[in-house]
Write an enzyme that holds these catalytic residues in place. Structure first.
Site, PDB file in Angstrom:
ATOM      1  CG  MET A  30      37.995  18.238   7.331  1.00 50.06           C
ATOM      2  SD  MET A  30      38.728  17.751   8.743  1.00 50.06           S
ATOM      3  CE  MET A  30      37.777  16.290   9.295  1.00 50.06           C
ATOM      4  CG  LEU A  33      34.067  15.973  -1.280  1.00 48.40           C
ATOM      5  CD1 LEU A  33      33.667  16.655  -2.434  1.00 48.40           C
ATOM      6  CD2 LEU A  33      33.701  16.924   0.131  1.00 48.40           C
ATOM      7  CG  HIS A  37      30.707  17.157   1.992  1.00 53.17           C
ATOM      8  ND1 HIS A  37      30.966  15.830   2.219  1.00 53.17           N
ATOM      9  CD2 HIS A  37      31.242  17.713   2.974  1.00 53.17           C
ATOM     10  CE1 HIS A  37      31.781  15.600   3.037  1.00 53.17           C
ATOM     11  NE2 HIS A  37      31.975  16.960   3.828  1.00 53.17           N
ATOM     12  CD  GLN A  61      38.692  19.554  11.996  1.00 51.00           C
ATOM     13  OE1 GLN A  61      38.810  20.777  11.561  1.00 51.00           O
ATOM     14  NE2 GLN A  61      37.564  19.066  11.810  1.00 51.00           N
ATOM     15  N   GLY A 147      26.855  22.334   7.243  1.00 49.85           N
ATOM     16  CA  GLY A 147      25.830  21.446   7.552  1.00 49.85           C
ATOM     17  C   GLY A 147      25.183  21.456   9.141  1.00 49.85           C
ATOM     18  CD  GLN A 153      32.180  22.042  11.856  1.00 48.81           C
ATOM     19  OE1 GLN A 153      33.318  21.545  12.079  1.00 48.81           O
ATOM     20  NE2 GLN A 153      31.637  21.800  10.744  1.00 48.81           N
ATOM     21  CG  MET A 184      23.985  11.164   3.624  1.00 53.27           C
ATOM     22  SD  MET A 184      24.466  11.612   1.970  1.00 53.27           S
ATOM     23  CE  MET A 184      22.916  10.694   1.295  1.00 53.27           C
ATOM     24  NE  ARG A 187      35.512  11.053  12.360  1.00 53.28           N
ATOM     25  CZ  ARG A 187      35.665  12.233  12.382  1.00 53.28           C
ATOM     26  NH1 ARG A 187      34.688  13.139  12.438  1.00 53.28           N
ATOM     27  NH2 ARG A 187      36.964  12.544  12.704  1.00 53.28           N
TER      28      ARG A 187
END
Ligand code: PAF
Length: 278
Positions: A30, A33, A37, A61, A147, A153, A184, A187
């Site tokens: 999203m 980064l 990522h 989501q 990740g 998820q 990491m 947010r």
């Protein structure tokens, strides 16, 4: 580096590469980064002929009261980071092209989506499974990289890829942490200096529990209690010990497990976990 904005153009690009015999490694994001990522992108580039990343802040989501509108959007910096990581194409669709008027189709992955994050975010995994399916249909990857920080998820996507015969290898990559242990996350940008300091109790408590596991502790109740005590500076959403595949709670550690936490730290909802394999 190409930036591609529609599913049709993305699919045409991928078909061209496949006709040349190239494999595609894909990292859905999203944006906003960070090094986590980038570690996924490096793995995608190294493990395949070509690396593709997507940047799309997925509205389905987020619940209406969540941070969709203020989610950090840093497109130019993200493109630079993707380029440096060796990515060949970025798929960056618009919201309208992903969810045009009349959009009505959603993917629900049962069981593994339940509990943990679903308790406070019941909409979340339906949105993730739906958008990841759409992204996969556009990018047509051989492998996709996620990740471990988002352990539930990962489990949902693995289950979905298996159940729907997607023929895509889902590769789970280790959590990337700041030098002081904080996992990491995009947010983390919401954290002021004091909250940033308080947020360290998530990883600190998990590492403490990891030592207990290594010393032979097998009781979920004991491990959970120890983690809870270590997280008294934050507003705990959950601390749970679950089976690493099914995400169902376990009483004892007798198979690969995930010890997972979620907490509100100031304005940010943070998650973290450790995986333990006997
Ligand atoms: O983990 C994320 O950033 C998102 O949930 C994902 C997988 C890109 C879907 O929007």
């Amino acid at each position: 580096m190409e930036i591609i904005e529609t599913a049709e153009a993305m699919r045409a690009w991928s078909f061209r590469q496949k006709r040349l015999g190239k494999t595609i490694g894909f990292v859905p994001t999203m944006g906003a980064l960070h090094e986590g990522h980038i570690s996924l992108m490096r793995a995608a580039v190294q493990g395949n002929d070509l690396g593709v990343a997507s940047i799309f802040v997925n509205p389905t989501q987020f619940a209406p009261n969540e941070d969709f509108s203020k989610y950090p959007r840093t497109f130019e910096g993200d493109v630079r980071m993707c380029t440096e990581a060796g990515i060949q194409a970025i798929y960056a669709p618009t919201g309208d092209s992903m969810y045009p008027a009349g959009y009505s189709t959603y993917v629900t992955v049962e069981n593994v989506s339940e509990g943990l994050c679903s308790r406070t975010r019941p909409h979340f995994f339906r949105g993730v499974a739906t958008v990841v399916t759409k992204l996969f249909n556009a990018v047509l990857p051989d492998r996709a990289y996620f990740g471990q920080k988002d352990a539930q998820q990962c489990a949902v996507i693995k289950r979905m890829a298996r159940d729907l015969d997607m023929g895509i290898d889902i590769i789970e990559m280790p959590i990337i942490r700041e030098p002081d242990g904080l996992a990491m996350s995009s947010r983390n940008r919401y954290l002021g200096p004091e909250d940033r300091q308080r947020a360290l109790c998530l990883s600190r408590s998990l590492f403490q529990a990891e030592k207990m596991l290594q010393a032979g502790e097998r009781s979920a109740a004991v491990l959970i209690q120890a983690v809870r005590e270590g997280m008294d500076a934050v507003n705990i959403d959950y601390v749970e010990l679950v089976d690493a595949d099914s995400m169902q709670p376990v009483d004892r550690v007798e198979q690969p497990v995930v010890l997972a936490v979620a907490a509100l730290v100031g304005p940010a909802r943070l998650i973290d976990n450790i995986k333990y394999i006997l």
